[in-house]
Scaffold this active site. Structure first.
Site, PDB file in Angstrom:
ATOM      1  N   ASP A   1      62.155  63.380  28.705  1.00 22.62           N
ATOM      2  CA  ASP A   1      63.314  63.682  29.707  1.00 22.62           C
ATOM      3  C   ASP A   1      63.118  62.825  30.755  1.00 22.62           C
ATOM      4  O   ASP A   1      63.977  62.135  31.376  1.00 22.62           O
ATOM      5  CB  ASP A   1      63.637  65.104  30.005  1.00 22.62           C
ATOM      6  CG  ASP A   1      64.157  65.861  29.074  1.00 22.62           C
ATOM      7  OD1 ASP A   1      64.670  65.300  27.769  1.00 22.62           O
ATOM      8  OD2 ASP A   1      64.251  67.012  28.972  1.00 22.62           O
TER       9      ASP A   1
ATOM     10  N   ASP B   1      68.406  50.231  24.139  1.00 20.94           N
ATOM     11  CA  ASP B   1      67.694  51.244  23.484  1.00 20.94           C
ATOM     12  C   ASP B   1      66.179  51.407  23.884  1.00 20.94           C
ATOM     13  O   ASP B   1      65.440  50.090  23.839  1.00 20.94           O
ATOM     14  CB  ASP B   1      67.561  50.899  21.858  1.00 20.94           C
ATOM     15  CG  ASP B   1      66.857  52.508  21.083  1.00 20.94           C
ATOM     16  OD1 ASP B   1      67.635  53.199  20.918  1.00 20.94           O
ATOM     17  OD2 ASP B   1      65.801  52.130  20.762  1.00 20.94           O
TER      18      ASP B   1
ATOM     19  N   GLU C   1      68.429  58.120  23.162  1.00 25.78           N
ATOM     20  CA  GLU C   1      67.570  57.117  23.896  1.00 25.78           C
ATOM     21  C   GLU C   1      68.243  55.722  24.134  1.00 25.78           C
ATOM     22  O   GLU C   1      67.964  54.938  24.715  1.00 25.78           O
ATOM     23  CB  GLU C   1      66.210  56.745  23.519  1.00 25.78           C
ATOM     24  CG  GLU C   1      66.009  56.039  22.276  1.00 25.78           C
ATOM     25  CD  GLU C   1      66.138  57.065  21.162  1.00 25.78           C
ATOM     26  OE1 GLU C   1      65.714  56.486  19.885  1.00 25.78           O
ATOM     27  OE2 GLU C   1      66.509  58.210  21.136  1.00 25.78           O
TER      28      GLU C   1
ATOM     29  N   ASN D   1      57.813  60.453  22.726  1.00 29.03           N
ATOM     30  CA  ASN D   1      58.223  61.909  23.068  1.00 29.03           C
ATOM     31  C   ASN D   1      56.958  62.662  22.038  1.00 29.03           C
ATOM     32  O   ASN D   1      56.978  63.939  22.671  1.00 29.03           O
ATOM     33  CB  ASN D   1      59.759  62.090  22.365  1.00 29.03           C
ATOM     34  CG  ASN D   1      60.443  63.052  23.115  1.00 29.03           C
ATOM     35  OD1 ASN D   1      60.059  63.350  24.302  1.00 29.03           O
ATOM     36  ND2 ASN D   1      61.497  63.668  22.620  1.00 29.03           N
TER      37      ASN D   1
END
Length: 621
Positions: free
Chosen positions: A511, A494, A538, A502
């Site tokens: 991305d 993770d 993620e 983000n």
């Protein structure tokens, strides 16, 4: 001499009678169980042997001769030791009751005859012996008779024994051959009938026979299974009203009644029927009236073939041809006309231009075979067998006046479709169409389908396997490692504080971050058997077959370091990841893919709780 011939000929008649009885009873015998069949044949052979002993030739008081041994030998040859033993017991007991000086010799002769029959049977080794072995058996029985005559000279004079040689040898040969060939013919006929019955029973077509009232007298397995019956016998006595709807049954009844009343067969009748599932099916049926020896109609025989697949194929072919004709209606086609002898009469420029290497011979007056040989010599068309060019030219040339459509590939990568169309005067028209674009489009469609297949198994953003593939591979690899007794480890990863990343840098940067992580994972996996997948958001998963916990932790550390290094170089800021490791170990309690994922997820949670940017193994490992 006539005193010997007369009873021996009567013996021969007895042998013929019992051979006929055996033949007539063969069908009934074949339907019986093995032991019942052997007992019946043994009793029949024994009875025949005893009957011949009622018409014996007495050489001297107490010493007699008849054809019992031929019967026993043939019985042993065709039906084996059980029949031979039964026949020997019956004939031997009867001879013992008769008494006389030759009882022991007669019993010895019976046993030797049975052994000869069994010996020739073993040499033949076939359920349907070759006629050669019957002739061989007859010759062996004749030799056995001569041997017995030699032994007989111990009891009678040589002159008396000689009187038996000629008639005994002749009738031994005749009796053995007659009985052997009669039973062989019966066996072969029975074998042919059994093959025919099996063929009819197992034929894929629907075969059936009905009486004049429409009741089924016999059906094959295809009919029974089609109507939901396990065995054909379950349909005996039923009518169409018992197995289909009333309207359909009434139509069939009236149709068959008309066939029997008019005595006119119905041949290749095609009809469309809606089956029980509501699907349309096509059937082709032929029905013929059956008449008895007195000429009266006794029933009807029918054969029905399911032609649905053929009809669908014909429709598909017709539609394909129509679509192809429409697609080519605007194309410039080549046209050539050949006479009945195969000589080119006319062709247009497009025809010659379609074949650049053999265009110089595609002129009026040239024979199709000469054109084809030049095409092969110049290497213009691909796929021509190099070791059989003459035969290829002969075969292709012979198809000139046969309607057909073929597609050929030329040396330059183009595809031509050749259509032959016979004309009314036995000439042939050949139409040549360039279908290269169609072939390329077909190839592109195949490649597009392959690309769609790849997309269905790949995460669009990262290029890693998607969740569906991960689930399938994990279940498969766990099963394989479980059978092989080898370890397997699962790593869950993770990205630390990805939501914050983000929110701060934007979704496009997020991305790029995920792509960077995916590339770092791929570069850290060194074996083709290892699988990396995007588990969701993620979160990533790595399946490591044949890897224990220590090895998995080393791989996880390599991935963690690779992410940290790549983030600094590619993103300009440090991005870290937490990883959880769980091992699938057969020595522990049974583990499912779901429980293995839960253990790895628990280890991942421990890594997060322990400060992130670290690798943790599942508890107890």
């Amino acid at each position: 001499m006539s005193e010997i011939w007369q009873p021996l000929i009567a013996n021969l008649a007895v042998v013929a009678l019992f051979s006929s009885i055996w033949s007539l009873a063969s069908d009934w015998l074949d339907r019986q169980r093995w032991i019942i069949r052997k007992l019946c044949i043994g009793l029949l052979v024994g009875s025949a042997a005893v009957s011949t002993m009622l018409l014996t030739v007495e050489i001297v008081p107490g010493v007699v001769y008849d054809l019992r041994t031929c019967v026993v030998a043939v019985g042993a040859f065709f039906s084996g030791p059980v029949v031979a033993i039964i026949a020997i017991v019956m004939a031997g007991a009867f001879r013992l009751l008769e008494g006389g000086a030759g009882v022991g010799l007669g019993f010895f002769h019976l046993v030797m005859a049975a052994l000869v029959g069994l010996g020739v049977r073993a040499a033949g080794r076939s359920p349907l012996p070759n006629p050669f072995w019957i002739v061989f058996l007859a010759a062996a029985m004749a030799l056995l008779l001569l041997f017995m005559v030699f032994i007989l000279t111990r009891f009678v004079s040589m002159e008396e024994a000689r009187e038996l040689i000629v008639p005994g040898t002749v009738l031994t040969l005749l009796a053995t051959l007659m009985m052997g060939f009669t039973i062989l013919a019966t066996r072969r006929a029975g074998y042919d009938r059994s093959i025919l019955r099996a063929a009819l029973a197992q034929a894929p077509e629907f075969l059936y026979v009905k009486d004049t009232d429409g009741r089924f007298l016999t059906v094959n397995e295809a009919v029974a299974h089609h109507h939901g019956y396990a065995e054909p016998v379950e349909m005996m006595g039923k009518t169409d009203f018992d197995i289909t709807g009333h309207t359909r049954a009434q139509d069939l009844h009236e149709q068959e009644r008309a066939i029997m009343e008019s005595r006119t067969p119905l041949l290749d009748f095609e009809e469309e029927v809606i089956d029980k599932s509501g699907q349309k099916r096509w059937y082709k049926t032929s029905k013929v009236p059956l008449s008895g020896k007195d000429g009266r109609i006794v029933g009807l025989a029918g054969m029905t073939v399911d032609t649905t697949a053929v009809k669908n194929l014909e429709r598909e072919l017709t539609e394909s041809r129509d679509r192809l004709s429409l697609a080519m209606s605007e194309m410039s086609d080549g046209l050539a006309l050949f006479d009945r002898e195969g000589y080119l009469v006319f062709c247009n420029d497009q025809y010659r231009d379609a074949f650049p290497r053999s265009a110089h011979v595609r002129v009026p007056g040239k024979h199709i075979r000469e054109i084809l040989l030049e095409c092969a010599r110049a290497g213009e068309q691909l796929g021509i067998p190099e070791n059989d060019i003459e035969g290829w030219a002969e075969r292709v040339g012979s198809l000139l006046r046969v309607p057909n459509v073929v597609t050929v590939e030329l040396f330059n990568g183009s595809y031509l479709q050749l259509r032959n169309q016979p004309a009314s005067n036995d000439s042939a028209v050949v139409i040549v169409t360039d279908v290269t674009d169609l072939k390329l489009a077909e190839r592109a469609l195949i490649e597009a389908n392959a690309d769609l297949s790849r997309q269905a198994s790949t995460d669009a953003l990262t290029g890693l396997a998607n969740r569906r593939v991960f689930d399938e591979v994990l279940e498969r690899d766990m099963a394989r490692c479980g059978r092989a007794g080898t370890p397997l480890s699962l790593v869950l990863l993770d990205v630390d504080r990805f939501k914050h990343y983000n929110d701060v840098h934007g979704h496009q940067a997020g991305d790029r971050c995920l792509i960077m992580v995916a590339n770092a994972i791929k570069s850290s996996l060194l074996r083709p058997s290892d699988l990396a997948a995007r588990y969701g958001g993620e979160e990533f998963a790595i399946i490591l077959p044949d890897t224990n916990r220590a090895g998995a932790e080393a791989v996880a550390e390599r991935i963690r370091n690779a992410i940290a290094e790549a983030s600094t170089c590619e993103l300009g800021s440090e991005v870290t990841a937490s990883l959880g490791v769980a091992e699938y170990d057969l020595s522990r309690a049974p583990t499912t893919p779901e429980s293995l994922v839960r253990r790895a997820d628990g280890a991942l949670y421990s890594a997060k709780a322990g400060g992130r940017n670290r690798v943790m193994a599942a508890a107890g490992e």
